[in-house]
Design a protein around this motif. Structure first.
Motif, PDB file in Angstrom:
ATOM      1  N   ALA A   1       0.862  -1.609   0.111  1.00  0.00           N
ATOM      2  CA  ALA A   1       0.223  -0.168   0.692  1.00  0.00           C
ATOM      3  C   ALA A   1       1.216   1.556  -0.212  1.00  0.00           C
ATOM      4  O   ALA A   1       0.461   2.689  -0.787  1.00  0.00           O
ATOM      5  CB  ALA A   1      -1.080  -0.357   1.246  1.00  0.00           C
ATOM      6  N   ALA A   2       1.933   1.061   1.305  1.00  0.00           N
ATOM      7  CA  ALA A   2       3.406   2.346   0.931  1.00  0.00           C
ATOM      8  C   ALA A   2       3.653   2.504   0.010  1.00  0.00           C
ATOM      9  O   ALA A   2       3.643   3.877  -0.931  1.00  0.00           O
ATOM     10  CB  ALA A   2       3.875   1.952   1.358  1.00  0.00           C
ATOM     11  N   GLN A   3       4.103   1.229  -0.883  1.00  0.00           N
ATOM     12  CA  GLN A   3       4.589   1.696  -2.521  1.00  0.00           C
ATOM     13  C   GLN A   3       3.137   2.433  -3.569  1.00  0.00           C
ATOM     14  O   GLN A   3       4.069   3.376  -4.273  1.00  0.00           O
ATOM     15  CB  GLN A   3       4.800  -0.003  -2.819  1.00  0.00           C
ATOM     16  CG  GLN A   3       5.573  -0.004  -4.297  1.00  0.00           C
ATOM     17  CD  GLN A   3       5.379  -1.028  -5.154  1.00  0.00           C
ATOM     18  OE1 GLN A   3       5.273  -1.580  -4.754  1.00  0.00           O
ATOM     19  NE2 GLN A   3       6.948  -0.961  -4.908  1.00  0.00           N
ATOM     20  N   HIS A   4       1.958   1.729  -3.671  1.00  0.00           N
ATOM     21  CA  HIS A   4       1.763   2.687  -4.844  1.00  0.00           C
ATOM     22  C   HIS A   4       1.013   4.037  -4.074  1.00  0.00           C
ATOM     23  O   HIS A   4       0.269   4.932  -5.111  1.00  0.00           O
ATOM     24  CB  HIS A   4      -0.090   1.568  -4.114  1.00  0.00           C
ATOM     25  CG  HIS A   4       0.173  -0.008  -5.026  1.00  0.00           C
ATOM     26  ND1 HIS A   4      -0.035  -0.384  -6.727  1.00  0.00           N
ATOM     27  CD2 HIS A   4       0.355  -0.985  -4.324  1.00  0.00           C
ATOM     28  CE1 HIS A   4       0.599  -0.716  -6.548  1.00  0.00           C
ATOM     29  NE2 HIS A   4       0.319  -2.351  -5.356  1.00  0.00           N
ATOM     30  N   GLN A   5       1.361   4.340  -3.043  1.00  0.00           N
ATOM     31  CA  GLN A   5       0.869   5.436  -2.527  1.00  0.00           C
ATOM     32  C   GLN A   5       2.208   7.074  -2.738  1.00  0.00           C
ATOM     33  O   GLN A   5       2.001   7.594  -3.523  1.00  0.00           O
ATOM     34  CB  GLN A   5       0.803   5.789  -0.819  1.00  0.00           C
ATOM     35  CG  GLN A   5      -0.278   5.972  -0.494  1.00  0.00           C
ATOM     36  CD  GLN A   5      -0.804   5.385   1.146  1.00  0.00           C
ATOM     37  OE1 GLN A   5       0.387   5.800   1.206  1.00  0.00           O
ATOM     38  NE2 GLN A   5      -1.886   5.298   1.617  1.00  0.00           N
ATOM     39  N   GLY A   6       3.045   5.775  -2.699  1.00  0.00           N
ATOM     40  CA  GLY A   6       3.896   6.381  -3.774  1.00  0.00           C
ATOM     41  C   GLY A   6       4.579   7.087  -4.505  1.00  0.00           C
ATOM     42  O   GLY A   6       5.357   7.277  -5.106  1.00  0.00           O
TER      43      GLY A   6
END
Length: 90
Positions: free
Chosen positions: A84-89
């Motif tokens: 999820a953090a990767q997709h937000q970034g």
């Protein structure tokens, strides 16, 4: 909990433990599944490759890691958070 992340993590863990996927339960620990420190490192590499993420885990000091490996459910949750953090970034 995303089924795709959960399913893939269970598949990777089952492969490392040389078990059927049905033998890997969410409340099982890696120790319960017979995964040693080498198997853990190989599982983490496989997870990183499968999800194109970087797992914050130090094999030399696993207790100092921000990556919770206390159970299959904890690993799935941690991977979901990293994905999820990767997709937000992105």
């Amino acid at each position: 909990m995303s089924e795709t992340v959960k399913d893939k993590v269970i598949e990777i863990i089952a492969e490392q433990a040389v078990l059927d996927r049905s033998d890997v339960t969410m409340d099982a620990t890696l120790e319960d599944l017979g995964i040693d420190s080498l198997g853990l490192v190989e599982s983490i590499f496989a997870i990183e490759e499968a999800f194109d993420i970087e797992v914050p885990f130090n094999a030399n000091e696993p207790e100092q890691s921000d990556f919770d490996i206390s159970s299959v459910a904890a690993i799935v949750g941690a991977v979901e958070g990293l994905v999820a953090a990767q997709h937000q970034g992105a």
